[in-house]
Design an enzyme around this catalytic site. Structure first.
Site, PDB file in Angstrom:
ATOM      1  N   SER A 160       6.107 -34.873 -12.276  1.00  0.00           N
ATOM      2  CA  SER A 160       5.919 -34.895 -10.818  1.00  0.00           C
ATOM      3  C   SER A 160       7.286 -34.740 -10.147  1.00  0.00           C
ATOM      4  CB  SER A 160       5.299 -36.227 -10.413  1.00  0.00           C
ATOM      5  OG  SER A 160       6.220 -37.265 -10.727  1.00  0.00           O
ATOM      6  N   ASP A 203       4.112 -31.022 -11.665  1.00  0.00           N
ATOM      7  CA  ASP A 203       2.966 -31.786 -11.192  1.00  0.00           C
ATOM      8  C   ASP A 203       3.190 -32.305  -9.761  1.00  0.00           C
ATOM      9  OD1 ASP A 203       0.492 -32.928 -11.620  1.00  0.00           O
ATOM     10  OD2 ASP A 203       1.275 -34.735 -12.590  1.00  0.00           O
ATOM     11  N   HIS A 204       2.114 -32.417  -9.001  1.00  0.00           N
ATOM     12  CA  HIS A 204       2.133 -32.996  -7.640  1.00  0.00           C
ATOM     13  C   HIS A 204       3.368 -32.571  -6.827  1.00  0.00           C
ATOM     14  CE1 HIS A 204      -1.487 -35.237  -8.226  1.00  0.00           C
ATOM     15  NE2 HIS A 204      -1.023 -35.760  -9.336  1.00  0.00           N
ATOM     16  N   GLU A 264      -4.983 -28.767  -4.859  1.00  0.00           N
ATOM     17  CA  GLU A 264      -5.739 -30.025  -4.911  1.00  0.00           C
ATOM     18  C   GLU A 264      -6.514 -30.272  -3.625  1.00  0.00           C
ATOM     19  OE1 GLU A 264      -3.863 -33.479  -6.446  1.00  0.00           O
ATOM     20  OE2 GLU A 264      -2.371 -32.344  -7.560  1.00  0.00           O
ATOM     21  N   HIS A 311      -7.348 -34.930 -12.605  1.00  0.00           N
ATOM     22  CA  HIS A 311      -6.207 -35.845 -12.459  1.00  0.00           C
ATOM     23  C   HIS A 311      -6.686 -37.276 -12.671  1.00  0.00           C
ATOM     24  CE1 HIS A 311      -2.799 -33.442 -10.840  1.00  0.00           C
ATOM     25  NE2 HIS A 311      -3.761 -32.554 -10.673  1.00  0.00           N
ATOM     26  N   GLY A 345      -6.523 -39.380 -15.273  1.00  0.00           N
ATOM     27  CA  GLY A 345      -7.335 -39.573 -16.478  1.00  0.00           C
ATOM     28  C   GLY A 345      -7.231 -40.941 -17.137  1.00  0.00           C
ATOM     29  N   ASN A 395      -1.165 -40.195 -17.445  1.00  0.00           N
ATOM     30  CA  ASN A 395       0.193 -40.682 -17.216  1.00  0.00           C
ATOM     31  C   ASN A 395       0.300 -42.201 -17.396  1.00  0.00           C
ATOM     32  OD1 ASN A 395       2.839 -41.001 -16.494  1.00  0.00           O
ATOM     33  ND2 ASN A 395       2.680 -40.124 -14.461  1.00  0.00           N
ATOM     34  N   THR A 396      -0.504 -42.963 -16.660  1.00  0.00           N
ATOM     35  CA  THR A 396      -0.341 -44.427 -16.688  1.00  0.00           C
ATOM     36  C   THR A 396      -0.480 -45.001 -18.099  1.00  0.00           C
ATOM     37  OG1 THR A 396      -1.338 -44.421 -14.488  1.00  0.00           O
ATOM     38  CG2 THR A 396      -0.997 -46.570 -15.500  1.00  0.00           C
TER      39      THR A 396
END
Ligand code: G3H
Ligand code: ZN
Length: 309
Positions: free
Chosen positions: A59, A91-92, A145, A225, A227, A249-250
């Site tokens: 990101s 990303d983003h 998005e 996104h 996930g 990611n998390t």
């Protein structure tokens, strides 16, 4: 300037070719965010272990910390040693300048994210960014998005927010008006994890029917996104319904933090970075390998992402 060329893999597959092939195989490309070299090593090691293609993502914040050009150069170098495709996504991306910077650095795709703006403004800003990055590199893929799925790959107290599902009609209009290659809609997904998800007591659930309807209306590749913490069965159904790329990611961040804490606590006198960090790479790699296998229809044990519980 395309600083590192078109970033083709040693396998000579382009991102579009890999997405097309996976779609026919009923699989999805796993996208994993990296903020540092430890996370990048873990993602690459998982691709190498599973022999599955992988999408490395960063990101704006992650690129700022890592360095967009430095990350692109590292990925280029790493992919030369791998016999599976490795791609790189910006990303983003919330500004035209950052989208163009990523295109110039040689990223394979840019996730253009003006989803916080009203729909018409989102369309106009996304369209402008799509044209700008394709002027730098016509082979680059553009993601757009729509909808609100919250921000932050972090641990949240509550879901909060007004997470309305995207509609097939807005998806169709958005794809048609912007020229994007990949659509990221809101289909019950959410960025980050609730504490209960980290503890393994709750899972995210997706609206599979809406994914199918949007796929039919949009006719493009689609990204899921947010996930982390999603129910395995919902991932499988979402892929069958038309999801082509899944962002995680998390789960990686949780594994990174937990294993780093454990590693540091093991021996207070250990000051050797590569000894302290090796178990962190292994722990994040486990999560990535497990998710990759799941996205390719391979069996995974129910506690495979157990390090996040
Ligand atoms: O773009 C990154 C993601 O959508 C990751 O979301 O932190 O919920 O896995 P997550
Ligand atoms: Zn995301």
């Amino acid at each position: 300037m395309t600083a590192i060329g078109t970033l083709r893999n040693t396998t000579k597959d382009t991102l579009r070719e890999v997405l097309t092939r996976l779609q026919t195989e009923g699989a999805a490309l796993g996208h994993f965010n990296v903020a540092d070299h430890v996370l990048l090593k873990a993602v690459i090691a998982a691709a190498s272990e599973t022999k599955l293609p992988v999408f490395v993502g960063a990101s704006e914040g992650e690129r700022e910390f890592f360095g967009a050009h430095q990350l692109a150069a590292l990925v280029k170098s790493l992919r030369q040693e791998l016999d599976v495709p490795v791609f790189l996504n910006a990303d983003h991306t919330h500004s035209l300048a950052k989208a163009v910077e990523a295109a110039n650095a040689g990223f394979d795709s840019v996730g253009i994210d003006f989803s916080a703006l009203p729909f018409n403004e989102n369309v106009a800003r996304t369209k402008e960014a799509v044209q700008a990055i394709k002027a730098v590199n016509p082979a680059i893929l553009a993601e757009g998005e729509i909808g609100n799925i919250g921000t932050g790959s972090e641990i949240h107290e509550t879901a909060g927010g007004d997470f309305k599902l995207s509609t097939p009609e807005e998806a169709r209009q958005f794809v048609e008006a912007t020229g994007i290659d990949i659509l990221a809609p809101a289909v019950g997904n959410m960025h980050g994890m609730l504490k209960s998800m980290v503890q393994g007591k709750a899972k995210k659930h997706l609206n599979i029917e809406r994914i199918s309807e949007i796929k039919q209306a949009a006719g493009t590749f689609m990204t899921l996104h947010g996930g982390s913490g999603t129910d395995d069965e919902h991932f499988r159904k979402a892929i069958a319904a038309g999801i082509n790329i899944i962002h995680i990611n998390t789960e990686l961040r949780v594994a990174w933090r937990e294993s780093l804490g454990e590693s540091l606590a093991r021996d207070a006198d250990d000051v050797v970075p590569y000894k302290i960090l090796r178990p962190v790479v292994d722990s994040v790699k486990k999560v990535v390998s497990s998710r990759l296998r799941l996205f390719h229809g391979q069996p995974v044990s129910s506690d495979a992402v157990g390090s996040v519980a």
